[in-house]
Design an enzyme around this catalytic site. Structure first.
Site, PDB file in Angstrom:
ATOM      1  N   ASP A  20     -10.202   5.493  -3.316  1.00 42.07           N
ATOM      2  CA  ASP A  20      -8.984   6.003  -2.678  1.00 42.07           C
ATOM      3  C   ASP A  20      -8.999   7.527  -2.732  1.00 42.07           C
ATOM      4  OD1 ASP A  20      -6.388   6.490  -1.761  1.00 42.07           O
ATOM      5  OD2 ASP A  20      -5.597   4.712  -2.764  1.00 42.07           O
ATOM      6  N   HIS A  65      -8.622  -3.879  -7.768  1.00 40.83           N
ATOM      7  CA  HIS A  65      -8.597  -2.411  -7.831  1.00 40.83           C
ATOM      8  C   HIS A  65      -8.916  -1.990  -9.277  1.00 40.83           C
ATOM      9  CE1 HIS A  65      -6.099  -3.128  -4.272  1.00 40.83           C
ATOM     10  NE2 HIS A  65      -6.221  -1.863  -3.945  1.00 40.83           N
ATOM     11  N   CYS A 100       0.873  -1.175   0.000  1.00 45.30           N
ATOM     12  CA  CYS A 100       0.000   0.000   0.000  1.00 45.30           C
ATOM     13  C   CYS A 100       0.908   1.223   0.000  1.00 45.30           C
ATOM     14  CB  CYS A 100      -0.912  -0.020   1.217  1.00 45.30           C
ATOM     15  SG  CYS A 100      -1.986   1.417   1.257  1.00 45.30           S
ATOM     16  N   GLY A 101       0.845   1.993  -1.087  1.00 48.42           N
ATOM     17  CA  GLY A 101       1.748   3.148  -1.220  1.00 48.42           C
ATOM     18  C   GLY A 101       1.428   4.246  -0.230  1.00 48.42           C
ATOM     19  N   HIS A 102       0.135   4.634  -0.165  1.00 48.40           N
ATOM     20  CA  HIS A 102      -0.198   5.718   0.777  1.00 48.40           C
ATOM     21  C   HIS A 102       0.055   5.222   2.190  1.00 48.40           C
ATOM     22  CE1 HIS A 102      -4.092   3.969   2.117  1.00 48.40           C
ATOM     23  NE2 HIS A 102      -3.915   4.790   3.130  1.00 48.40           N
ATOM     24  N   CYS A 133      -3.337   6.844  -4.837  1.00 50.79           N
ATOM     25  CA  CYS A 133      -3.066   5.408  -4.725  1.00 50.79           C
ATOM     26  C   CYS A 133      -1.627   5.092  -5.180  1.00 50.79           C
ATOM     27  CB  CYS A 133      -4.079   4.592  -5.538  1.00 50.79           C
ATOM     28  SG  CYS A 133      -3.974   2.837  -5.170  1.00 50.79           S
ATOM     29  N   GLY A 134      -0.801   4.793  -4.216  1.00 50.34           N
ATOM     30  CA  GLY A 134       0.624   4.537  -4.531  1.00 50.34           C
ATOM     31  C   GLY A 134       0.826   3.317  -5.404  1.00 50.34           C
TER      32      GLY A 134
HETATM   33  O1  PYC Z   1      -1.858   3.779  -1.917  1.00 47.83           O
HETATM   34  O2  PYC Z   1      -1.374   1.800  -2.708  1.00 47.83           O
HETATM   35  C1  PYC Z   1      -2.141   2.577  -2.171  1.00 47.83           C
HETATM   36  C2  PYC Z   1      -3.483   2.096  -1.774  1.00 47.83           C
HETATM   37  C3  PYC Z   1      -4.027   0.867  -2.003  1.00 47.83           C
HETATM   38  C4  PYC Z   1      -5.309   0.879  -1.464  1.00 47.83           C
HETATM   39  C5  PYC Z   1      -5.514   2.124  -0.914  1.00 47.83           C
HETATM   40  N1  PYC Z   1      -4.384   2.860  -1.118  1.00 47.83           N
END
Ligand code: PYC
Length: 308
Positions: free
Chosen positions: A230, A205, A85-87, A234-235
């Site tokens: 998101d 996703h 999960c990036g964030h 979304c990272g």
């Molecule tokens: O930032 O990768 C992300 C992420 C995945 C689901 C919610 N945020």
């Protein structure tokens, strides 16, 4: 249970600092499997209503099995577990900085899908070098009930994404409900058609793109597993986008891509080439601490385990 809440571009992360399940030894991937198999109620009690919501991502802080890492982490949400999960990784970096456990500089986090590099740029800003990301299918057409034929790419950015360049509606806040409904139908259509990521992994996703405001290269809308969108760009979704752009020759190594979310928050992304033909994306963003909480679960609370 002691948790710290933060948000990255508006998207919440809840880090479990103490009081999570004892998952034993093994790699973080192995411990994630134990978490899912034997302790799923810890996921629902931490992240489902009434103590949290569909919009949030949980992060269980673990001792890493890889001694080069500062932390191990297992990400989850109301629907299940996430690979990366990036964030959330940016939120975890800011949380560890808030606790005084890491200082600005280079660190590594062990996740279920691999080790990610973390450059803590300040107390609230981090650059995450994600796992190798790649596109597995280009311009796949899928007939979606009540929507028609939708074309998109399938790509891995630490989670599996279906990326649609031509958003079915304008990416504006007032269209979030409509975008969520269409994205949910697309996800179901992919599932019904047996279209998956590698190894039969569910594409959970769905990501739409459109022109952005100001200097950003693009605006996105991302439907996460479950029903929430998101709030951040979304990272892992931006990593999947970068993999597609690189595969199409539209973004050079080291070139910046400014990705804006549906609510206007931003991440800066770039990439270097990966060892297996994909890209290693870098995602830079800021996270802010919102609260430090002791969650209480009373024995006679009918929603002790969350509303599931
Ligand atoms: O930032 O990768 C992300 C992420 C995945 C689901 C919610 N945020």
């Amino acid at each position: 249970m002691h948790v710290i809440d933060s948000h990255t571009g508006g998207e919440p992360t809840r880090v479990i600092i103490e009081g999570g399940p004892d998952l034993g030894g093994g790699s973080i991937a192995e411990r994630c499997a134990v978490f899912a198999r034997e302790f799923d109620e810890f996921r629902t009690m931490t992240i489902c209503e009434p103590r949290s919501s569909d919009a949030a991502v949980g992060a269980l802080l673990c001792t890493p099995s890889d001694p080069s890492c500062s932390a191990g982490v297992i990400f989850f949400n109301t629907a299940g577990f996430l690979g990366m999960c990036g964030h959330g990784a940016i939120g975890l970096a800011a949380t560890l900085a808030f606790l005084g456990r890491i200082k600005p500089g280079e660190h590594k986090f062990e996740t279920p899908v691999g080790v990610v590099n973390v450059d803590l740029l300040s107390a609230n800003m981090a650059r995450i070098e994600n796992v190798e990301s790649f596109r597995s299918q280009k311009a796949l057409a899928i007939d979606v009930d009540g929507v028609g034929v939708v074309r998109g790419d399938v790509a891995w950015g630490g989670n599996w994404f279906f990326l649609v360049d031509e958003a079915p509606a304008l990416l504006r806040i007032e269209n979030i409900q409509q975008l969520t409904q269409i994205a949910t139908k697309i996800r179901q259509a992919l599932k019904n058609a047996g279209i998956t990521g590698e190894g039969g992994a569910e594409i959970d996703h769905i990501e739409f793109f459109d022109a952005a405001s100001g200097k950003a290269n693009s605006r996105n809308f991302v439907l996460c597993p479950g029903g929430a969108y998101d709030r951040s760009p979304c990272g892992t979704g931006t990593s999947a986008k970068i993999a597609c752009l690189a595969a199409d020759g539209k973004l050079a190594p080291g070139e910046n891509w400014l990705q804006e979310s549906i609510i206007g928050s931003r991440l800066v992304a770039s990439y270097r080439s990966g060892a297996n033909g994909g890209v290693i994306p870098s995602i830079t963003g800021s996270a802010f601490i919102c609260g430090e909480t002791k969650l209480v679960f009373q024995d006679d609370d009918p929603f002790r385990l969350g509303i599931t």
